[in-house]
Design a protein around this motif. Structure first.
Motif, PDB file in Angstrom:
ATOM      1  N   PHE A  83       0.975  -1.264  -0.058  1.00  0.00           N
ATOM      2  CA  PHE A  83       0.329  -0.079   0.044  1.00  0.00           C
ATOM      3  C   PHE A  83       0.755   1.251   0.108  1.00  0.00           C
ATOM      4  O   PHE A  83       2.054   1.668   0.773  1.00  0.00           O
ATOM      5  CB  PHE A  83      -1.471   0.380   1.255  1.00  0.00           C
ATOM      6  CG  PHE A  83      -1.429   0.810   1.143  1.00  0.00           C
ATOM      7  CD1 PHE A  83      -2.962   1.017   0.729  1.00  0.00           C
ATOM      8  CD2 PHE A  83      -1.319   2.424   2.339  1.00  0.00           C
ATOM      9  CE1 PHE A  83      -3.979   1.984   0.605  1.00  0.00           C
ATOM     10  CE2 PHE A  83      -2.163   2.948   2.170  1.00  0.00           C
ATOM     11  CZ  PHE A  83      -3.705   3.181   1.472  1.00  0.00           C
ATOM     12  N   GLY A  84       0.525   2.275  -0.868  1.00  0.00           N
ATOM     13  CA  GLY A  84       1.501   3.316  -0.378  1.00  0.00           C
ATOM     14  C   GLY A  84       1.747   4.507  -1.785  1.00  0.00           C
ATOM     15  O   GLY A  84       1.579   5.244  -2.356  1.00  0.00           O
ATOM     16  N   MET A  85       2.675   3.378  -2.930  1.00  0.00           N
ATOM     17  CA  MET A  85       2.448   3.492  -4.096  1.00  0.00           C
ATOM     18  C   MET A  85       0.821   4.403  -4.917  1.00  0.00           C
ATOM     19  O   MET A  85       0.239   3.722  -4.960  1.00  0.00           O
ATOM     20  CB  MET A  85       2.970   2.601  -5.146  1.00  0.00           C
ATOM     21  CG  MET A  85       4.096   2.246  -4.417  1.00  0.00           C
ATOM     22  SD  MET A  85       5.254   2.742  -3.760  1.00  0.00           S
ATOM     23  CE  MET A  85       5.788   3.435  -5.662  1.00  0.00           C
ATOM     24  N   GLY A  86       1.397   5.681  -5.136  1.00  0.00           N
ATOM     25  CA  GLY A  86      -0.051   6.050  -6.333  1.00  0.00           C
ATOM     26  C   GLY A  86      -0.473   7.201  -5.679  1.00  0.00           C
ATOM     27  O   GLY A  86      -2.059   8.199  -5.290  1.00  0.00           O
ATOM     28  N   ILE A  87      -0.559   6.969  -3.727  1.00  0.00           N
ATOM     29  CA  ILE A  87      -1.277   7.430  -2.696  1.00  0.00           C
ATOM     30  C   ILE A  87      -0.606   9.013  -2.323  1.00  0.00           C
ATOM     31  O   ILE A  87      -0.260   9.292  -2.211  1.00  0.00           O
ATOM     32  CB  ILE A  87      -1.227   6.580  -1.390  1.00  0.00           C
ATOM     33  CG1 ILE A  87      -1.767   5.583  -1.579  1.00  0.00           C
ATOM     34  CG2 ILE A  87      -2.242   7.477  -0.595  1.00  0.00           C
ATOM     35  CD1 ILE A  87      -3.463   5.554  -1.545  1.00  0.00           C
ATOM     36  N   ASP A  88      -1.945   9.879  -2.996  1.00  0.00           N
ATOM     37  CA  ASP A  88      -1.957  11.597  -2.924  1.00  0.00           C
ATOM     38  C   ASP A  88      -2.527  11.850  -1.588  1.00  0.00           C
ATOM     39  O   ASP A  88      -2.575  13.178  -1.953  1.00  0.00           O
ATOM     40  CB  ASP A  88      -1.734  11.848  -4.198  1.00  0.00           C
ATOM     41  CG  ASP A  88      -2.964  12.106  -4.722  1.00  0.00           C
ATOM     42  OD1 ASP A  88      -3.684  10.863  -4.249  1.00  0.00           O
ATOM     43  OD2 ASP A  88      -2.960  12.053  -5.900  1.00  0.00           O
ATOM     44  N   LYS A  89      -3.471  10.944  -0.505  1.00  0.00           N
ATOM     45  CA  LYS A  89      -3.754  12.086   0.127  1.00  0.00           C
ATOM     46  C   LYS A  89      -2.921  13.248   1.157  1.00  0.00           C
ATOM     47  O   LYS A  89      -1.715  12.814   1.622  1.00  0.00           O
ATOM     48  CB  LYS A  89      -4.541  10.566   1.340  1.00  0.00           C
ATOM     49  CG  LYS A  89      -5.431  11.041   2.101  1.00  0.00           C
ATOM     50  CD  LYS A  89      -5.921  10.094   3.042  1.00  0.00           C
ATOM     51  CE  LYS A  89      -7.214  11.030   4.192  1.00  0.00           C
ATOM     52  NZ  LYS A  89      -8.462  11.110   3.385  1.00  0.00           N
ATOM     53  N   PRO A  90      -3.353  13.946   0.816  1.00  0.00           N
ATOM     54  CA  PRO A  90      -2.663  15.756   1.303  1.00  0.00           C
ATOM     55  C   PRO A  90      -2.827  15.584   2.958  1.00  0.00           C
ATOM     56  O   PRO A  90      -1.091  16.314   4.257  1.00  0.00           O
ATOM     57  CB  PRO A  90      -3.056  16.602   1.294  1.00  0.00           C
ATOM     58  CG  PRO A  90      -4.079  16.473   0.351  1.00  0.00           C
ATOM     59  CD  PRO A  90      -4.514  15.122   0.105  1.00  0.00           C
ATOM     60  N   ASP A  91      -3.919  14.378   3.548  1.00  0.00           N
ATOM     61  CA  ASP A  91      -3.903  14.980   4.687  1.00  0.00           C
ATOM     62  C   ASP A  91      -4.249  13.300   5.502  1.00  0.00           C
ATOM     63  O   ASP A  91      -4.919  13.831   7.338  1.00  0.00           O
ATOM     64  CB  ASP A  91      -5.849  15.239   4.694  1.00  0.00           C
ATOM     65  CG  ASP A  91      -5.739  14.625   5.252  1.00  0.00           C
ATOM     66  OD1 ASP A  91      -6.230  13.473   3.922  1.00  0.00           O
ATOM     67  OD2 ASP A  91      -7.242  15.331   5.279  1.00  0.00           O
ATOM     68  N   VAL A  92      -2.861  12.964   5.493  1.00  0.00           N
ATOM     69  CA  VAL A  92      -2.657  11.605   6.735  1.00  0.00           C
ATOM     70  C   VAL A  92      -1.960  13.111   7.367  1.00  0.00           C
ATOM     71  O   VAL A  92      -0.610  12.981   6.979  1.00  0.00           O
ATOM     72  CB  VAL A  92      -1.726  10.573   5.715  1.00  0.00           C
ATOM     73  CG1 VAL A  92      -0.849   9.366   6.260  1.00  0.00           C
ATOM     74  CG2 VAL A  92      -2.244  10.178   4.685  1.00  0.00           C
ATOM     75  N   ARG A  93      -2.543  12.303   8.855  1.00  0.00           N
ATOM     76  CA  ARG A  93      -1.671  13.002   9.687  1.00  0.00           C
ATOM     77  C   ARG A  93      -0.547  11.923  10.831  1.00  0.00           C
ATOM     78  O   ARG A  93       0.199  12.351  12.084  1.00  0.00           O
ATOM     79  CB  ARG A  93      -2.607  13.122  11.074  1.00  0.00           C
ATOM     80  CG  ARG A  93      -4.110  13.888  10.218  1.00  0.00           C
ATOM     81  CD  ARG A  93      -3.459  15.254  10.997  1.00  0.00           C
ATOM     82  NE  ARG A  93      -2.049  16.205  10.462  1.00  0.00           N
ATOM     83  CZ  ARG A  93      -1.834  16.299   8.463  1.00  0.00           C
ATOM     84  NH1 ARG A  93      -3.266  16.433   8.569  1.00  0.00           N
ATOM     85  NH2 ARG A  93      -0.688  17.353   8.337  1.00  0.00           N
ATOM     86  N   PHE A  94      -0.582  11.173  10.533  1.00  0.00           N
ATOM     87  CA  PHE A  94      -0.123   9.941  10.938  1.00  0.00           C
ATOM     88  C   PHE A  94       0.489   8.885  10.328  1.00  0.00           C
ATOM     89  O   PHE A  94      -0.284   8.163   9.378  1.00  0.00           O
ATOM     90  CB  PHE A  94       0.172   9.297  12.404  1.00  0.00           C
ATOM     91  CG  PHE A  94      -1.296   8.526  12.648  1.00  0.00           C
ATOM     92  CD1 PHE A  94      -1.086   7.273  12.472  1.00  0.00           C
ATOM     93  CD2 PHE A  94      -2.467   8.966  12.327  1.00  0.00           C
ATOM     94  CE1 PHE A  94      -2.453   6.100  12.812  1.00  0.00           C
ATOM     95  CE2 PHE A  94      -3.789   8.089  12.597  1.00  0.00           C
ATOM     96  CZ  PHE A  94      -3.814   6.678  12.762  1.00  0.00           C
ATOM     97  N   VAL A  95       1.889   7.977  11.046  1.00  0.00           N
ATOM     98  CA  VAL A  95       2.122   6.626   9.544  1.00  0.00           C
ATOM     99  C   VAL A  95       3.355   6.102  10.769  1.00  0.00           C
ATOM    100  O   VAL A  95       4.257   6.711  11.337  1.00  0.00           O
ATOM    101  CB  VAL A  95       3.324   7.008   8.951  1.00  0.00           C
ATOM    102  CG1 VAL A  95       3.708   5.545   8.306  1.00  0.00           C
ATOM    103  CG2 VAL A  95       2.473   7.210   7.312  1.00  0.00           C
TER     104      VAL A  95
END
Length: 200
Positions: A83-95
């Motif tokens: 998961f993650g390639m191509g993800i462009d969600k700008p408001d991810v607050r934590f990883v």
């Protein structure tokens, strides 16, 4: 904010961390599909909207979960590195890394998915001696050339140096890529300091 913590009770540590980010969108990376499912189910049972993502899920389920994460607020995605390639969600607050990433480049890329809107974001990486041994074993048992294994050992060594850093994590991370930086003032080491002990 970059932070690392030794694993003690990793599931409890992840749950506590996510509760501290209630209502925020985030990603929890896991080393196995089983752990992805367990965390998604456990967080869901605790009343959080958590969705799994890994290569073993039916494509329609993966696509639906990815769409929900992209379009909705407050969704926590528990995922393997698929998961993650191509993800462009700008408001991810934590990883959160529930397990040690494969190498420093993977860590940099995966944590870089948080805070792309320029607002504060938080990261937590849990690690253990077992994680380190597993990653080393994966390198040694791989079918790459000796030169490739040497490079992979160096990349893993850089990540372990970051986990055990005695100074600002941002400085240490950027130094892995040949960049200099002032102390960030925001990482766990800048804010909490380093615990020192006499090993004699």
């Amino acid at each position: 904010r970059l932070s690392f913590k030794p694993k003690e009770h990793s599931t409890r540590q992840v749950f506590s961390y996510v509760r501290g980010h209630a209502g925020e969108s985030g990603i929890i990376y896991c080393a196995s599909r089983r752990k992805v499912e367990e965390l998604a189910n456990g967080l869901g049972a605790a009343g959080l909207r958590a969705l799994p993502y890994h290569a073993g899920l039916d494509k329609s389920v993966r696509d639906a979960n990815q769409d929900a994460f992209q379009q909705d607020d407050g969704v926590v995605m528990t995922a393997t590195v698929a998961f993650g390639m191509g993800i462009d969600k700008p408001d991810v607050r934590f990883v959160c890394h529930a397990d040690l990433p494969a190498n420093v480049e993977a860590y940099y890329q995966e944590t870089g998915r948080a805070g792309r809107d320029g607002l504060p974001a938080d990261t937590l990486t849990l690690y253990s001696l077992g994680d380190m041994q597993l990653r080393r074993q994966q390198i040694e048992q791989g079918e790459q050339s000796d030169e490739r294994k040497r490079i992979e050992r160096q990349r893993l060594g850089a990540l372990l140096s970051l986990a055990e850093a005695p100074r600002c994590r941002r400085q240490t991370l950027l130094a892995c890529f040949g960049e200099a930086s002032q102390p960030c003032g925001h990482c766990d080491l800048c804010q909490e300091g380093v615990e020192l002990f006499d090993g004699t």
